[in-house]
Design a protein around this motif. Structure first.
Motif, PDB file in Angstrom:
ATOM      1  N   VAL A   1       0.848  -1.081   0.094  1.00 48.34           N
ATOM      2  CA  VAL A   1      -0.026  -0.056  -0.093  1.00 48.34           C
ATOM      3  C   VAL A   1       0.931   1.296  -0.018  1.00 48.34           C
ATOM      4  O   VAL A   1       1.841   1.350   0.827  1.00 48.34           O
ATOM      5  N   PRO A   2       0.707   2.120  -0.922  1.00 49.75           N
ATOM      6  CA  PRO A   2       1.464   3.411  -1.177  1.00 49.75           C
ATOM      7  C   PRO A   2       1.705   4.116   0.387  1.00 49.75           C
ATOM      8  O   PRO A   2       2.880   4.492   0.475  1.00 49.75           O
ATOM      9  N   VAL A   3       0.629   4.336   0.929  1.00 52.04           N
ATOM     10  CA  VAL A   3       0.688   5.186   2.254  1.00 52.04           C
ATOM     11  C   VAL A   3       1.664   4.662   3.322  1.00 52.04           C
ATOM     12  O   VAL A   3       2.242   5.110   3.868  1.00 52.04           O
ATOM     13  N   VAL A   4       1.596   3.208   3.330  1.00 54.27           N
ATOM     14  CA  VAL A   4       2.221   2.470   4.142  1.00 54.27           C
ATOM     15  C   VAL A   4       4.031   2.646   3.792  1.00 54.27           C
ATOM     16  O   VAL A   4       4.665   2.673   4.627  1.00 54.27           O
TER      17      VAL A   4
ATOM     18  N   HIS B   1       7.697   3.037   8.528  1.00 53.13           N
ATOM     19  CA  HIS B   1       8.694   2.866   9.646  1.00 53.13           C
ATOM     20  C   HIS B   1       8.220   3.887  10.659  1.00 53.13           C
ATOM     21  O   HIS B   1       8.539   3.349  11.735  1.00 53.13           O
ATOM     22  N   LEU B   2       7.976   5.140  10.308  1.00 48.93           N
ATOM     23  CA  LEU B   2       7.673   5.924  11.284  1.00 48.93           C
ATOM     24  C   LEU B   2       6.520   5.485  12.032  1.00 48.93           C
ATOM     25  O   LEU B   2       6.427   5.658  13.392  1.00 48.93           O
ATOM     26  N   VAL B   3       5.198   5.013  11.499  1.00 52.56           N
ATOM     27  CA  VAL B   3       4.384   4.616  12.321  1.00 52.56           C
ATOM     28  C   VAL B   3       4.670   3.391  13.068  1.00 52.56           C
ATOM     29  O   VAL B   3       4.244   3.486  14.469  1.00 52.56           O
TER      30      VAL B   3
ATOM     31  N   LEU C   1      -3.806   3.729   6.494  1.00 56.48           N
ATOM     32  CA  LEU C   1      -2.892   4.273   7.506  1.00 56.48           C
ATOM     33  C   LEU C   1      -3.415   3.633   8.827  1.00 56.48           C
ATOM     34  O   LEU C   1      -2.961   3.068   9.774  1.00 56.48           O
ATOM     35  N   THR C   2      -4.709   3.640   9.056  1.00 51.38           N
ATOM     36  CA  THR C   2      -5.488   3.067  10.154  1.00 51.38           C
ATOM     37  C   THR C   2      -5.210   1.673   9.941  1.00 51.38           C
ATOM     38  O   THR C   2      -4.950   1.066  11.370  1.00 51.38           O
ATOM     39  N   PHE C   3      -5.457   0.772   9.080  1.00 50.67           N
ATOM     40  CA  PHE C   3      -5.123  -0.558   9.093  1.00 50.67           C
ATOM     41  C   PHE C   3      -3.579  -0.936   9.549  1.00 50.67           C
ATOM     42  O   PHE C   3      -3.368  -1.728  10.072  1.00 50.67           O
ATOM     43  N   LEU C   4      -2.532   0.084   9.198  1.00 51.25           N
ATOM     44  CA  LEU C   4      -1.058  -0.043   9.349  1.00 51.25           C
ATOM     45  C   LEU C   4      -1.090  -0.055  11.206  1.00 51.25           C
ATOM     46  O   LEU C   4      -0.443  -1.040  11.754  1.00 51.25           O
ATOM     47  N   VAL C   5      -1.849   1.291  11.413  1.00 49.80           N
ATOM     48  CA  VAL C   5      -1.723   1.358  13.090  1.00 49.80           C
ATOM     49  C   VAL C   5      -2.366   0.311  13.704  1.00 49.80           C
ATOM     50  O   VAL C   5      -1.687  -0.514  14.750  1.00 49.80           O
TER      51      VAL C   5
END
Length: 159
Positions: free
Chosen positions: A28-31, A36-38, A123-127
């Protein structure tokens, strides 16, 4: 403190499926932009030494600047992060440390000003993903650095 159990071996099928989830996020592009930062910030907030150790090493291998890695903990005071990165870090903190009233509107408006709806959702799925890994590794006291060789993290040159 020693590791309590190896959840990856004990619950192999569930662990592999959760790993598949995490690996699918990497496409996913936003990931790719904030991953890494998240991962680092959520792991700091959750006190997950194993994940923090792993994600700092992964970020270094991927070419992240060392000073930025040190500044993730103080991102609000740092000048090293873009407005998009700052919004992603604020969102990460709000979703990781849910208050009694949920994610504040001000944080949502900040992230909405910088990211598209799709990017916020992804992004929320990443978090959600890193918070789950943090909880597994904190609960079972996974030893930081114990998987370096298996994951190729020894290439980071951090001992």
């Amino acid at each position: 403190m020693s590791q309590r159990l190896n959840y990856f071996q004990v619950s192999e099928e569930l662990s592999r499926k959760y790993l598949d989830y995490s690996m699918s996020l990497k496409k996913v592009p936003v990931v790719r932009e904030f991953g890494h930062l998240v991962d680092i910030r959520a792991s700091q907030l959750n006190g997950c030494g194993f994940c923090l150790d792993m994600h700092v090493k992964q970020a270094k291998i991927a070419g992240e600047r060392e000073l930025r890695l040190h500044h993730v903990a103080i991102w609000r005071e740092s000048t090293l992060f873009s407005p998009r990165e700052r919004a992603a870090l604020a969102w990460t903190e709000a979703v990781t440390n849910l208050s009694a009233h949920g994610v504040p509107d001000a944080v949502y408006e900040e992230v909405r000003a910088e990211l598209s709806e799709r990017e916020i959702s992804d992004l929320t799925f990443l978090v959600v993903g890193i918070n789950g890994w943090n909880r597994l590794n904190v609960a079972f006291r996974t030893v930081p650095g114990s998987a370096d060789e298996a994951y190729g993290l020894d290439k980071a040159g951090l001992k």
